[in-house]
Design an enzyme around this catalytic site. Sequence first.
Site, PDB file in Angstrom:
ATOM      1  N   TYR A  11       0.946  -1.236  -0.136  1.00  0.00           N
ATOM      2  CA  TYR A  11      -0.007  -0.005   0.065  1.00  0.00           C
ATOM      3  C   TYR A  11       0.854   1.383  -0.011  1.00  0.00           C
ATOM      4  O   TYR A  11       0.948   2.082  -0.951  1.00  0.00           O
ATOM      5  CB  TYR A  11      -0.870  -0.059   1.106  1.00  0.00           C
ATOM      6  CG  TYR A  11      -1.632   1.033   1.593  1.00  0.00           C
ATOM      7  CD1 TYR A  11      -2.383   2.004   0.392  1.00  0.00           C
ATOM      8  CD2 TYR A  11      -1.719   1.703   2.810  1.00  0.00           C
ATOM      9  CE1 TYR A  11      -3.077   3.089   0.872  1.00  0.00           C
ATOM     10  CE2 TYR A  11      -2.499   2.864   3.024  1.00  0.00           C
ATOM     11  CZ  TYR A  11      -3.260   3.537   2.062  1.00  0.00           C
ATOM     12  OH  TYR A  11      -3.948   4.574   2.549  1.00  0.00           O
ATOM     13  N   GLY A  36       1.887  -8.054  -0.858  1.00  0.00           N
ATOM     14  CA  GLY A  36       1.960  -7.014  -1.996  1.00  0.00           C
ATOM     15  C   GLY A  36       0.889  -7.461  -3.256  1.00  0.00           C
ATOM     16  O   GLY A  36       0.700  -8.684  -3.340  1.00  0.00           O
ATOM     17  N   ALA A  81       9.259  -3.203   3.232  1.00  0.00           N
ATOM     18  CA  ALA A  81       8.875  -4.600   3.475  1.00  0.00           C
ATOM     19  C   ALA A  81       8.501  -5.006   4.935  1.00  0.00           C
ATOM     20  O   ALA A  81       9.975  -5.029   5.768  1.00  0.00           O
ATOM     21  CB  ALA A  81       9.822  -5.584   2.635  1.00  0.00           C
ATOM     22  N   ASN A  99      10.848 -11.397  10.511  1.00  0.00           N
ATOM     23  CA  ASN A  99      10.777 -10.383   9.062  1.00  0.00           C
ATOM     24  C   ASN A  99      11.098  -9.122   9.284  1.00  0.00           C
ATOM     25  O   ASN A  99      11.829  -8.724   8.645  1.00  0.00           O
ATOM     26  CB  ASN A  99       9.123 -10.676   8.679  1.00  0.00           C
ATOM     27  CG  ASN A  99       8.867 -10.171   7.263  1.00  0.00           C
ATOM     28  OD1 ASN A  99       9.702 -10.463   6.301  1.00  0.00           O
ATOM     29  ND2 ASN A  99       8.112  -9.106   7.007  1.00  0.00           N
ATOM     30  N   THR A 127       7.760   3.699  12.575  1.00  0.00           N
ATOM     31  CA  THR A 127       6.497   3.696  13.186  1.00  0.00           C
ATOM     32  C   THR A 127       6.199   4.376  14.462  1.00  0.00           C
ATOM     33  O   THR A 127       7.232   4.289  15.120  1.00  0.00           O
ATOM     34  CB  THR A 127       5.614   2.351  13.392  1.00  0.00           C
ATOM     35  OG1 THR A 127       4.491   2.553  13.941  1.00  0.00           O
ATOM     36  CG2 THR A 127       6.395   1.248  14.155  1.00  0.00           C
ATOM     37  N   TYR A 151       5.634  -5.895  17.434  1.00  0.00           N
ATOM     38  CA  TYR A 151       5.715  -5.083  16.031  1.00  0.00           C
ATOM     39  C   TYR A 151       6.713  -3.684  16.432  1.00  0.00           C
ATOM     40  O   TYR A 151       7.573  -3.470  15.727  1.00  0.00           O
ATOM     41  CB  TYR A 151       4.439  -4.490  15.858  1.00  0.00           C
ATOM     42  CG  TYR A 151       4.432  -3.556  14.736  1.00  0.00           C
ATOM     43  CD1 TYR A 151       4.903  -3.848  13.438  1.00  0.00           C
ATOM     44  CD2 TYR A 151       3.781  -2.326  14.786  1.00  0.00           C
ATOM     45  CE1 TYR A 151       4.791  -2.924  12.552  1.00  0.00           C
ATOM     46  CE2 TYR A 151       3.782  -1.245  13.759  1.00  0.00           C
ATOM     47  CZ  TYR A 151       4.327  -1.580  12.426  1.00  0.00           C
ATOM     48  OH  TYR A 151       4.398  -0.752  11.403  1.00  0.00           O
ATOM     49  N   LEU A 203      -8.457   0.777  10.749  1.00  0.00           N
ATOM     50  CA  LEU A 203      -9.632   1.160  11.142  1.00  0.00           C
ATOM     51  C   LEU A 203     -10.486   1.659   9.827  1.00  0.00           C
ATOM     52  O   LEU A 203     -11.630   1.336   9.454  1.00  0.00           O
ATOM     53  CB  LEU A 203      -9.580   2.370  12.072  1.00  0.00           C
ATOM     54  CG  LEU A 203     -10.790   2.991  12.597  1.00  0.00           C
ATOM     55  CD1 LEU A 203     -11.678   2.113  13.434  1.00  0.00           C
ATOM     56  CD2 LEU A 203     -10.577   4.196  13.362  1.00  0.00           C
TER      57      LEU A 203
HETATM   58  N1  UDP Z   1      -9.978   0.242  15.464  1.00  0.00           N
HETATM   59  C1  UDP Z   1     -10.949  -0.081  15.834  1.00  0.00           C
HETATM   60  N2  UDP Z   1     -11.903  -1.001  15.251  1.00  0.00           N
HETATM   61  C2  UDP Z   1     -11.328  -1.624  14.142  1.00  0.00           C
HETATM   62  C3  UDP Z   1      -9.900  -1.346  13.656  1.00  0.00           C
HETATM   63  C4  UDP Z   1      -9.214  -0.535  14.546  1.00  0.00           C
HETATM   64  O1  UDP Z   1     -11.630   0.139  16.905  1.00  0.00           O
HETATM   65  O2  UDP Z   1     -11.958  -2.265  13.404  1.00  0.00           O
HETATM   66  C5  UDP Z   1      -8.989   1.099  16.458  1.00  0.00           C
HETATM   67  C6  UDP Z   1      -7.560   0.391  16.976  1.00  0.00           C
HETATM   68  O3  UDP Z   1      -7.937  -0.303  18.144  1.00  0.00           O
HETATM   69  C7  UDP Z   1      -7.012   1.761  17.063  1.00  0.00           C
HETATM   70  C8  UDP Z   1      -7.434   2.689  16.050  1.00  0.00           C
HETATM   71  O4  UDP Z   1      -8.681   2.190  15.541  1.00  0.00           O
HETATM   72  O5  UDP Z   1      -7.226   2.364  18.396  1.00  0.00           O
HETATM   73  C9  UDP Z   1      -6.562   2.550  14.752  1.00  0.00           C
HETATM   74  O6  UDP Z   1      -6.242   1.315  14.478  1.00  0.00           O
HETATM   75  P1  UDP Z   1      -5.437   0.741  13.076  1.00  0.00           P
HETATM   76  O7  UDP Z   1      -5.250  -0.815  13.345  1.00  0.00           O
HETATM   77  O8  UDP Z   1      -6.165   1.456  12.013  1.00  0.00           O
HETATM   78  O9  UDP Z   1      -3.885   1.550  13.229  1.00  0.00           O
HETATM   79  P2  UDP Z   1      -2.561   1.419  14.451  1.00  0.00           P
HETATM   80  O10 UDP Z   1      -3.213   2.639  15.395  1.00  0.00           O
HETATM   81  O11 UDP Z   1      -2.916   0.084  15.184  1.00  0.00           O
HETATM   82  O12 UDP Z   1      -1.597   1.529  13.664  1.00  0.00           O
END
Ligand code: UDP
Length: 343
Positions: A11, A36, A81, A99, A127, A151, A203
């Site tokens: 992405y 990918g 990656a 990885n 990150t 992670y 999300l």
């Molecule tokens: N989240 C949620 N429902 C979902 C996916 C994510 O409530 O189906 C929440 C997740 O717990 C976090 C925020 O949305 O608080 C962002 O999550 P995402 O996985 O998008 O990115 P991250 O912050 O983990 O990199």
Amino acid sequence: MNILVTGGAGYIGSHAVRQLLKASHSVVVYDDLSHGHKESIAAASSGLKTSAEFVQGNVADSKLFTDTLNRYSIDAVMHFAAFIEVGESVVDPEKYYRNNFTNALSMLHSLRSGPKNGVKKIVFSSTAATYGNPLTSPIQEDHPLLPINPYGRSKMMTELAIRDFAHAYGLGFAILRYFNVAGASPEVEGFGLGEAHEPESHLIPRVLAAAAGKSAAIGIFGTDYDTRDGTCIRDYVHVDDLAMAHVLALAKIQDGKGEVYNIGSQNGFSVREVIRACEKATGKTIPVEEKPRRAGDPATLVASSDKIRKELGWTPKYPDLETTVSHAWKWHQSHPMGYKSSR
Ligand code: UDP
């Protein structure tokens, strides 16, 4: 420059490939296609005069990787990656250390035997998860690294290795710490370049899947955080703006030196606020289901991006969440099955 992009069929990698081609770089995508999509490489160059070369391989395959560096006289590597799911990293940490760290170390080793006494420039995808639960907000780059999940730890370990390689072997680097990334490139006709993770854990695409009726509701992971509405707060950046940051950072790298930059918008949005922005962008009512917390999630992650704005002149083209979400929605509508829709 001749740039090799690991994970360039993913992405963020594919969006960076497009911005690199537009900036007149020659690009080789190096991707094992475990996550990918080959289609994204063609989409990344659609409408442009040049396109990226593609080599299918894993960075741990040192022979193929080094041969590729030499064959294309690579000047710089962008290393995208990696595995990216926080929740999965808690359940299967070995997968992440292997990885994201061990293979990155193998890649760094290969750079040393690359063309012209080794490849001396790297842009590394790091990150906000390296910071853990922030002690101050918005987070600045000198905030201590206290990751709370494997992670984040696997990315922090790679950052440390890159710094040591810079000191000892003259590697030049830019470490970019991403906050949350979303959207799709509006530059590609028909919104043909976008986010297609399998499974999708992020999300915004999950909220849009609920808006499209592909799932019954969006689950909110935790409503008892110490935030304004009890849900987690994150800082969302448009993927094209993030991609542009890579092009700017690459131009400033000097041998043996490096910088770290946060890439965020300085604005935090709660999960409920993101859902509301998606309702506005899609014109749909999105059903929600309140669920328990997801393991490894800090309550709030908001970036200070002053440093990259001041030092590299980075200015987001799409600073507004609703625009980002509306681009993601257009990609989602034109590609309801992700890249399978273009086959
Ligand atoms: N989240 C949620 N429902 C979902 C996916 C994510 O409530 O189906 C929440 C997740 O717990 C976090 C925020 O949305 O608080 C962002 O999550 P995402 O996985 O998008 O990115 P991250 O912050 O983990 O990199």
